[in-house]
Scaffold this motif. Structure first.
Motif: not given
Lengths: 322, 326
Positions: B25-30, B54-57, B74-79
């Motif tokens: 999954x991918x999340x970060x600002x904008x 996802x966009x984050x605050x 259980x996720x492999x996040x890329x932020x």
């Protein structure tokens, strides 16, 4: 009113935590537990009440005062004592100790040496439940000291924006390390909940049945996908910030008032009123003592951790790439 | 082999990893709707949907901490952290939580997460948007740190980083996003910890990484015109770093300069210099040289920033000094 068999089970879990920590206190005084020890004696109703509302696949992130969370979530006494006594057979192989007891197999993501450190971990765990479509919730246990950490405010916001299946459980024992809560936090957690439109509920953290009922009321909406929830439990701090803390910063009357709030005595009185006699509770206590002494004996007999294995354990092994 | 921009190579690595594994999954600002401040994540929201992109605050501590918690569950996040300078807010999550969980929980779990962050100056972005802080993370047991210097390595290292069971700080360079290089039709992961000989040479070795690889190659061109053949070793990973390749190269050339954009003091170059001095002292024909930014915050004004940051000229000068008779 909870029926006696359930309350009896909650009593047994609270007594297990109480007796385990009393045993640790003695082991610490005798030099058999190295390092720091932060005990949650007096606060047992909160972890036991909250975890009674959880499933095995639910996850909890804990605090530096985390023994109760670990045991209430189902950590075995053998691995627990061996860890805190620094043995190879410890649940974390003797590398973490009291402040890092963790058991991923039961969703216990670790006690935590950093105030507020578990909040983002629980937030991420809730995200994983949501992304994977699992019917699980994450619980972030935190103390009133963490209310002043930025991590709480970031996580409340993120959890609300993403409607995460996350229950924030504050154990408000009135003391952040050596200072009273009112000198550390200018707001109220209830008001924070209102600010973020997160349902908030307060429970008497000395009453395990009240905590269990409130926890069910917070966990179930989170599990149904209705977003994060807050449960604040007022709970007494019987001991110092750490074992050996002389608590000179505390008025004797404050300490006496705290010790007057006894979750175990309250549950015992209620059980007696329901017809559970002292002999039945005595049998439970004896069984707990036996299990604890067996765990302590096993830990004493266990090997010291191997340094080479520890060094080899800094990184998880990666798949080979060309 | 088609030419690809560095930013597009990262985008493709993210897309390929997300297509290969639903846990990524991918999340970060904008990063979602806006497609990233440097357009690196453009199109991924449309491809993979709002559950996974996802966009984050603006909450770097929660971004990194939630990534660690998600990785434990259980996720492999890329932020993405928009500028490496903002990683100051991620330090607890990375240093105290993610880096240590595998170890301090006795190997019960791993923390497969990647934090992407662009470092580097050259854009007159000033003291809080230009720093190269990779040495901080390389200093922490449990973290890996990679710094790709071209599109193929950006792709290959990102795939390897996402695949890795450990937390990886993936350092990009703002000045490289628009640069082009070859990327195969079916690019492969690049092993973390393996350096690459970017140019072979017999007289001196320049060990470098990131944007400084291109500066070092240009310096080597200039030096070649003077008859000095410089070997350029692109580390690609700074934690772990490829000690064997560096020692082998220095063993041949007997002269070593280390060049990076970060300040020299207490930096990656210091670690390499100490290692080479300890293990190859007898082979060295000259003291090890270091080239880095001046020990100062990266200044804003064009002239000041130019004077602060190292480049081709400083690297060539350092190699010439290595070649000068004692």
């Amino acid at each position: 009113m909870t029926q006696a068999p359930l309350l009896l089970e909650l009593y047994r879990r609270m007594a297990t935590i109480r007796r385990a920590e009393e045993r640790l206190s003695k082991l610490f005084a005798d030099g058999e537990v190295p390092g720091f020890l932060h005990l949650s004696i007096g606060q047992e109703a909160v972890p036991v009440g909250v975890c009674a509302a959880l499933e095995r696949g639910d996850t909890v992130a804990s605090t530096h005062r985390g023994h109760g969370h670990a045991l209430a979530k189902g950590m075995a006494l053998e691995g627990f004592f061996a860890e805190i006594m620094g043995r190879a057979s410890g649940v974390c192989a003797g590398r973490g100790g009291s402040i890092h007891v963790a058991d991923m197999s039961i969703g216990m993501l670790g006690a935590n040496g950093i105030v507020g450190g578990g909040l983002p971990l629980a937030t991420g765990s809730a995200l994983a439940h949501q992304v994977k479509g699992r019917p699980n919730v994450a619980v972030a246990f935190f103390g009133d000291g963490a209310m002043a950490e930025g991590a709480l405010h970031e996580c409340l916001n993120l959890a609300r924006l993403w409607q995460l299946p996350l229950v924030f459980v504050c154990e408000n024992n009135g003391w952040g390390e050596f200072s009273p809560h009112e000198r550390q936090f200018a707001a109220k957690l209830a008001a924070l909940g209102a600010a973020f439109a997160i349902p908030y509920e307060e429970a008497d953290g000395t009453d395990v049945e009240a905590v269990a009922a409130a926890a069910r009321r917070r966990v179930e909406p989170a599990r149904r996908g209705e977003g994060p929830q807050i449960l604040e439990c007022r709970t007494p701090r019987w001991r110092g910030h750490y074992e050996g803390d002389p608590q000179k910063y505390r008025e004797p009357s404050n300490l006496d008032a705290a010790r007057g709030q006894d979750a175990l005595a309250l549950a015992a009185a209620r059980l007696a009123a329901q017809g559970v006699d002292a002999e039945a509770l005595g049998a439970i206590e004896r069984a707990i003592t036996e299990r604890i002494e067996a765990a302590v004996a096993a830990a004493r007999a266990a090997a010291e951790p191997d340094f080479a294995a520890a060094v080899a354990g800094v990184y998880a092994e990666a798949r080979a790439h060309a | 082999m088609p030419e690809t921009r560095y930013s597009a190579a990262i985008n493709r690595a993210l897309a390929d990893a997300m297509a290969a594994d639903e846990s990524v999954v991918l999340f970060g600002e904008d990063v979602a709707a806006p497609g990233g401040p440097f357009a690196v994540t453009r199109g991924l929201l449309a491809k993979f949907g709002p559950l996974r992109v996802r966009d984050t605050p603006i909450s770097e501590a929660a971004i990194a901490g939630a990534a660690a918690g998600a990785a434990l569950s259980g996720l492999r996040p890329v932020v993405e952290i928009m500028f490496m300078d903002f990683m100051t807010f991620t330090m607890d999550a990375l240093v105290n939580q993610a880096a240590k969980a595998h170890f301090m929980f006795g190997g019960q779990c791993s923390v497969p997460m990647v934090v992407r962050a662009p470092h580097g100056g050259g854009l007159n972005a000033g003291p809080q948007h230009s720093q190269c802080l990779e040495a901080w993370f390389a200093h922490v047991p449990g973290l890996k740190v990679v710094v790709p210097g071209n599109p193929a390595d950006a792709y290959g290292l990102l795939r390897a980083a996402i695949d890795d069971p450990n937390p990886v700080v993936f350092v990009e360079h703002k000045g490289l996003y628009g640069s082009k290089g070859e990327l195969p039709e079916s690019p492969a992961p690049v092993a973390i910890g393996a350096a690459r000989i970017a140019r072979a040479g017999r007289d001196a070795t320049v060990v470098t990484y990131g944007a400084a690889v291109a500066w070092s190659l240009r310096a080597a061109d200039a030096l070649a015109r003077e008859g000095i053949e410089t070997e350029v070793v692109d580390l690609r990973s700074v934690q772990p770093w490829d000690e064997a390749t560096v020692l082998e190269s220095v063993g041949r050339t007997r002269r070593l300069a280390i060049a990076h954009e970060a300040v020299s003091a207490f930096g990656v170059g210091a670690e390499i210099a100490a290692c080479v001095s300890a293990k190859a002292f007898g082979r060295l024909a000259a003291p090890v040289a270091r080239v880095g930014a001046a020990f100062m915050p990266v200044p804003f004004a064009r002239s000041l920033e130019r004077a602060c940051l190292p480049g081709e000229t400083e690297i060539a000068a350092a190699v010439r000094r290595l070649m000068a008779p004692a």
